[in-house]
Design a protein around this motif. Sequence first.
Motif, PDB file in Angstrom:
ATOM      1  N   ALA A   8      -2.559 -35.831  38.972  1.00 16.55           N
ATOM      2  CA  ALA A   8      -2.478 -35.334  40.390  1.00 16.55           C
ATOM      3  C   ALA A   8      -1.201 -34.449  40.445  1.00 16.55           C
ATOM      4  O   ALA A   8      -1.093 -33.848  41.340  1.00 16.55           O
ATOM      5  CB  ALA A   8      -2.123 -36.795  41.373  1.00 16.55           C
ATOM      6  N   ILE A   9      -0.150 -34.795  39.601  1.00 14.19           N
ATOM      7  CA  ILE A   9       1.100 -33.799  39.810  1.00 14.19           C
ATOM      8  C   ILE A   9       1.489 -33.108  38.634  1.00 14.19           C
ATOM      9  O   ILE A   9       1.453 -33.866  37.556  1.00 14.19           O
ATOM     10  CB  ILE A   9       2.334 -34.416  40.662  1.00 14.19           C
ATOM     11  CG1 ILE A   9       3.257 -33.621  40.781  1.00 14.19           C
ATOM     12  CG2 ILE A   9       2.418 -35.706  39.915  1.00 14.19           C
ATOM     13  CD1 ILE A   9       4.286 -34.308  42.040  1.00 14.19           C
ATOM     14  N   ASP A  10       1.800 -32.016  38.431  1.00 17.31           N
ATOM     15  CA  ASP A  10       2.307 -31.639  36.926  1.00 17.31           C
ATOM     16  C   ASP A  10       3.926 -31.727  36.834  1.00 17.31           C
ATOM     17  O   ASP A  10       4.503 -31.832  37.607  1.00 17.31           O
ATOM     18  CB  ASP A  10       1.846 -30.140  36.805  1.00 17.31           C
ATOM     19  CG  ASP A  10       2.791 -29.125  37.478  1.00 17.31           C
ATOM     20  OD1 ASP A  10       4.033 -29.326  37.762  1.00 17.31           O
ATOM     21  OD2 ASP A  10       2.233 -27.837  37.772  1.00 17.31           O
ATOM     22  N   PRO A  11       4.245 -31.884  35.467  1.00 18.50           N
ATOM     23  CA  PRO A  11       5.597 -32.118  35.149  1.00 18.50           C
ATOM     24  C   PRO A  11       6.613 -31.453  36.131  1.00 18.50           C
ATOM     25  O   PRO A  11       7.666 -31.726  36.347  1.00 18.50           O
ATOM     26  CB  PRO A  11       5.738 -32.051  33.808  1.00 18.50           C
ATOM     27  CG  PRO A  11       4.312 -32.230  33.204  1.00 18.50           C
ATOM     28  CD  PRO A  11       3.467 -31.691  34.445  1.00 18.50           C
TER      29      PRO A  11
ATOM     30  N   ASP B   7      -4.675 -25.658  49.535  1.00 18.95           N
ATOM     31  CA  ASP B   7      -4.586 -24.501  48.369  1.00 18.95           C
ATOM     32  C   ASP B   7      -5.873 -24.700  47.635  1.00 18.95           C
ATOM     33  O   ASP B   7      -6.054 -23.825  46.517  1.00 18.95           O
ATOM     34  CB  ASP B   7      -3.441 -24.554  47.844  1.00 18.95           C
ATOM     35  CG  ASP B   7      -2.912 -23.303  46.942  1.00 18.95           C
ATOM     36  OD1 ASP B   7      -3.456 -22.307  47.188  1.00 18.95           O
ATOM     37  OD2 ASP B   7      -2.446 -23.513  45.823  1.00 18.95           O
ATOM     38  N   SER B   8      -6.712 -25.638  47.815  1.00 21.65           N
ATOM     39  CA  SER B   8      -7.822 -25.878  46.938  1.00 21.65           C
ATOM     40  C   SER B   8      -7.576 -25.914  45.393  1.00 21.65           C
ATOM     41  O   SER B   8      -8.172 -25.629  44.565  1.00 21.65           O
ATOM     42  CB  SER B   8      -8.926 -24.865  46.981  1.00 21.65           C
ATOM     43  OG  SER B   8      -9.268 -24.583  48.264  1.00 21.65           O
ATOM     44  N   ALA B   9      -6.219 -26.499  45.343  1.00 24.06           N
ATOM     45  CA  ALA B   9      -5.938 -26.776  44.195  1.00 24.06           C
ATOM     46  C   ALA B   9      -6.299 -28.044  43.496  1.00 24.06           C
ATOM     47  O   ALA B   9      -6.685 -28.895  44.239  1.00 24.06           O
ATOM     48  CB  ALA B   9      -4.326 -26.842  43.889  1.00 24.06           C
ATOM     49  N   ASP B  10      -6.211 -28.200  42.037  1.00 28.53           N
ATOM     50  CA  ASP B  10      -6.679 -29.393  41.681  1.00 28.53           C
ATOM     51  C   ASP B  10      -5.672 -30.463  41.195  1.00 28.53           C
ATOM     52  O   ASP B  10      -5.897 -31.377  40.393  1.00 28.53           O
ATOM     53  CB  ASP B  10      -7.658 -29.231  40.470  1.00 28.53           C
ATOM     54  CG  ASP B  10      -7.186 -28.286  39.287  1.00 28.53           C
ATOM     55  OD1 ASP B  10      -5.831 -28.034  39.517  1.00 28.53           O
ATOM     56  OD2 ASP B  10      -7.783 -27.806  38.444  1.00 28.53           O
TER      57      ASP B  10
END
Lengths: 351, 350
Positions: free
Chosen positions: B292-295, B330-333
């Motif tokens: 879900a979330i990058d470091p 933002d249509s981000a993954d």
Amino acid sequence: MKLSGRPLLDTRPDHELFVDRSDEITRIRAALGQGLNCLVAGERGSGKTSLVRALMFEERQGADPQDVGLPRLLYVRGSGAESASDLLRRAVEALAQYQGVQLATGLPGTSGGLIAELAERARRGSVLMVLDDAPAAAGNALFGALRDELWSIDLRWLVTVATTDSATLLRPPADAFFESQVTLDPLPDDASMEILRRRMGEAPERLLAEAASIGGGNPRRLLDVAREFDGDYSKWAEFASAAAERERALAALGRPAQMLAAELELLGGASASDDRLLTAMGWTRPRVVQVLAEMEAAGLVTASSLKSGQGRPKKVYKVVSAGQFLKRRAQAQVQTQAKGPTKTQSKGPTS
Amino acid sequence: MSRESLAKLQEAHAFNPAPLRGELYELHVPFDEMTGGHGCEQSLTDALRRGERVALVGISGSGKSSITQNVLGPLVEGLAPLPITVAIERPEIAQDPAEFAGHLVQLVEQWVVNALPKQAGRGREITTPHGSLGRISRQRFSVAPQWLSAKVELAYELQQASAQTPLSSSQRMDQARQLLDLIRSEGLQPVLVLDDTDKWLNTTWQPDAATVRAAFFGRVVRVLAEELATAAVLAVHPAYLEDDEYRSAAVFLDTTIHVPKIPGAAAVGQILGRRAGLALDLTDEQSALGQAIDPTALAELFEHYSRHKPDMRKHVLLTAHTALAIACDDSADQIHARHITVAITEANEG
């Protein structure tokens, strides 16, 4: 002309008069859509009620089975509520009315009972409470003292409050209840001019610009200004000058006088011992009397005696409109001319 | 993570800074787990089991309520939390020990109404179609503590003992004592929970805050220790620590626990991972979070938290909540650092 200063309703004709505060509406919609409680603060007459009514109208128009919009927004009037229980009772009644339920028996008398009733009704359908013009003390008790109980209910709140009341309403722990806060800044002049165009039809642009400037970005003040000249543009320049002078006179007396004038305008007049005025200002009666005396000396308020019940008649003060300010100035000038030249200038409208 | 899963997180309001109260015990990642110590949840549990009065000190949003809910959650054994809500119609309960005792009795009287089987239907079940977390989407709205529902005989006895209406102050105090003794007789340690002293002392329901503060700390807290001799947890804002009235009451508070700060970005990951896992119904929380979330976004979020007062609700959860919405728009993954930055900017502008 449609120059009434009343707040707009969530009806089609009124929505056509609403000059969009699209940025604020977008932010409110985003916050509510994210499941956050939202507080909207603005000075009296800034259009808080019209704003939430516009949002209600737009949401209703967009309501269709495919739409993933906000839950149904239920309007609850906050003004005049004296306690958190009052506010809760109104919320429960609004929900019951929306759900088509007759409240056959009396509502619970305690806040705990009312919270339970609200929870019971809220679970029957997804709704969002719009509490408009929340009183400072009652609002703080509701969203502060009963904050955790409200958090226990799956119900989001959109609350509007006058800027002068917001500090009291948000006193901790109530501040944490509103994860999102939106402030209504004064309208830009072009938006004020657009309000007048929609309500007055064609009018000289120069006049609209001057009216917008006098209105100072406050829609209610703007409409007060527009009503004063009621389509008669011949005396407009003189009127505009008087209105500006009135604002300057008020500003010269300082912030307390400006705040008191705003409250008096909202109440439509009040005596120095009026509880509503004292509560709203958070002042003692002697302080109100002192500032009223300064305003009366400057020709900014009129006082009339009102006899009600036993005891001495009360002096009820009203803020003079720009038109009245203009007339009083003209009268003062006539009196001055009749007396002949003087070495000193008098106070008030003639200064 | 797929866009669909990210959207599901948003739809579930996974990082909602103000979840339903009943959800807190499950959402909370113990500070002891994050810090590797025993100074928070474990200390609180130990102190309450010893029957102590505990001041849990932290700023608004630091996690006081979450800690309390976690320690006194429905699965806890041996402790019987009694959440003392305010009654805004009766400001005297914060000032007068006898009134406070009477308020406790009234609360117990209300709880047993929901707890007894023949009246169980009156318990209010709440569905949360808008923004509920996946695994815990149904809540019961009842002020009755959950431990009471499992103790039918005790609930009956409490009902009998709370039904009489004593007239004098000493009778009210006796009645409250009797209720607490009944709970103890079941092998449970009653714990009075006064969550957030600001609710009791700072809001407009009290006519004179200074007088109330003096009476609350000077009389009510003392009665908890001397008359009722009950375990209690008081959520206290640090500002009160400098207050003379609080200091004079401190002798009746056996233990003071300061809510720790979140120790690092990894701990922020634990907090969000727990919520993401619950929302997506995944047992591997860190895997759910990692997707879900990058470091770098986690590091950015921790930086933001560290720069301010340790308000987890505002600076971690609300920011993550907003960033999640921005990432979806933002249509981000995945939530990236830029989404956190925009969320922080929006909060600053708001």
